[in-house]
Design a protein around this motif. Structure first.
Motif, mmCIF file in Angstrom:
data_model
loop_
_atom_site.group_PDB
_atom_site.id
_atom_site.type_symbol
_atom_site.label_atom_id
_atom_site.label_comp_id
_atom_site.label_asym_id
_atom_site.label_seq_id
_atom_site.Cartn_x
_atom_site.Cartn_y
_atom_site.Cartn_z
ATOM 1 N N CYS A 21 37.815 45.894 39.279
ATOM 2 C CA CYS A 21 38.926 45.109 38.744
ATOM 3 C C CYS A 21 38.376 43.975 37.881
ATOM 4 O O CYS A 21 37.465 43.257 38.299
ATOM 5 C CB CYS A 21 39.749 44.551 39.895
ATOM 6 S SG CYS A 21 41.068 43.440 39.368
ATOM 7 N N TYR A 23 39.870 41.321 37.140
ATOM 8 C CA TYR A 23 40.413 40.025 37.553
ATOM 9 C C TYR A 23 39.725 39.497 38.807
ATOM 10 O O TYR A 23 39.417 38.319 38.893
ATOM 11 C CB TYR A 23 41.918 40.139 37.812
ATOM 12 C CG TYR A 23 42.704 40.636 36.626
ATOM 13 C CD1 TYR A 23 43.047 39.771 35.595
ATOM 14 C CD2 TYR A 23 43.075 41.964 36.527
ATOM 15 C CE1 TYR A 23 43.756 40.225 34.487
ATOM 16 C CE2 TYR A 23 43.788 42.428 35.420
ATOM 17 C CZ TYR A 23 44.127 41.546 34.415
ATOM 18 O OH TYR A 23 44.816 41.996 33.324
ATOM 19 N N CYS A 24 39.523 40.390 39.797
ATOM 20 C CA CYS A 24 38.999 39.909 41.081
ATOM 21 C C CYS A 24 37.731 40.638 41.517
ATOM 22 O O CYS A 24 37.223 40.369 42.600
ATOM 23 C CB CYS A 24 40.069 40.030 42.166
ATOM 24 S SG CYS A 24 40.346 41.719 42.720
ATOM 25 N N CYS A 63 45.288 47.142 41.216
ATOM 26 C CA CYS A 63 44.260 46.645 42.120
ATOM 27 C C CYS A 63 44.890 46.379 43.489
ATOM 28 O O CYS A 63 45.876 45.650 43.589
ATOM 29 C CB CYS A 63 43.659 45.364 41.557
ATOM 30 S SG CYS A 63 42.479 44.598 42.689
ATOM 31 N N CYS A 66 44.373 42.201 44.163
ATOM 32 C CA CYS A 66 45.102 41.175 43.405
ATOM 33 C C CYS A 66 46.386 41.713 42.773
ATOM 34 O O CYS A 66 47.140 40.958 42.159
ATOM 35 C CB CYS A 66 44.207 40.546 42.349
ATOM 36 S SG CYS A 66 43.879 41.600 40.919
HETATM 37 ZN ZN ZN Z 1 41.924 42.797 41.415
#
Ligand code: ZN
Length: 96
Positions: A21, A23-24, A63, A66
């Motif tokens: 991911c 983002y995270c 995801c 998140c």
């Molecule tokens: Zn994520």
């Protein structure tokens, strides 16, 4: 939780990528990439395993940690294959 993809097929001459991911950093999938170039879509049979349960044929890859959407499922008309079109800059990939 990691789910084996029930529709996975081995691909000769492919290399294994770890998709995370963007983002995270959660691990999303192991994918057999064929050829050079950026990852634009993941063909379903080339996904070895995933943090998303692919047996339920989700319409999008999100995801599990998140909840951000990373890809959208499509059926490619010419090839009749299912694939996930990756959202740009929503994921990272690294060689395994
Ligand atoms: Zn994520």
């Amino acid at each position: 939780m990691i789910y084996e993809n029930p529709n996975h097929r081995r691909v000769k001459g492919s290399r294994l990528l770890l998709i995370t991911c963007g983002y995270c950093k959660k691990e999303i999938a192991h994918y057999q990439k064929v050829g050079k170039g950026n990852l634009l879509r993941m063909y379903v049979p080339r996904i070895v395993r995933s943090a998303v349960d692919l047996s339920k044929k989700p319409g999008a890859l999100s995801c599990p940690k998140c909840k951000k959407q990373l890809a959208t499922r499509v059926t490619l008309r010419r090839k009749g294959k299912d694939a996930y079109v990756m959202k740009r800059s929503a994921f990272n990939s690294a060689e395994l």
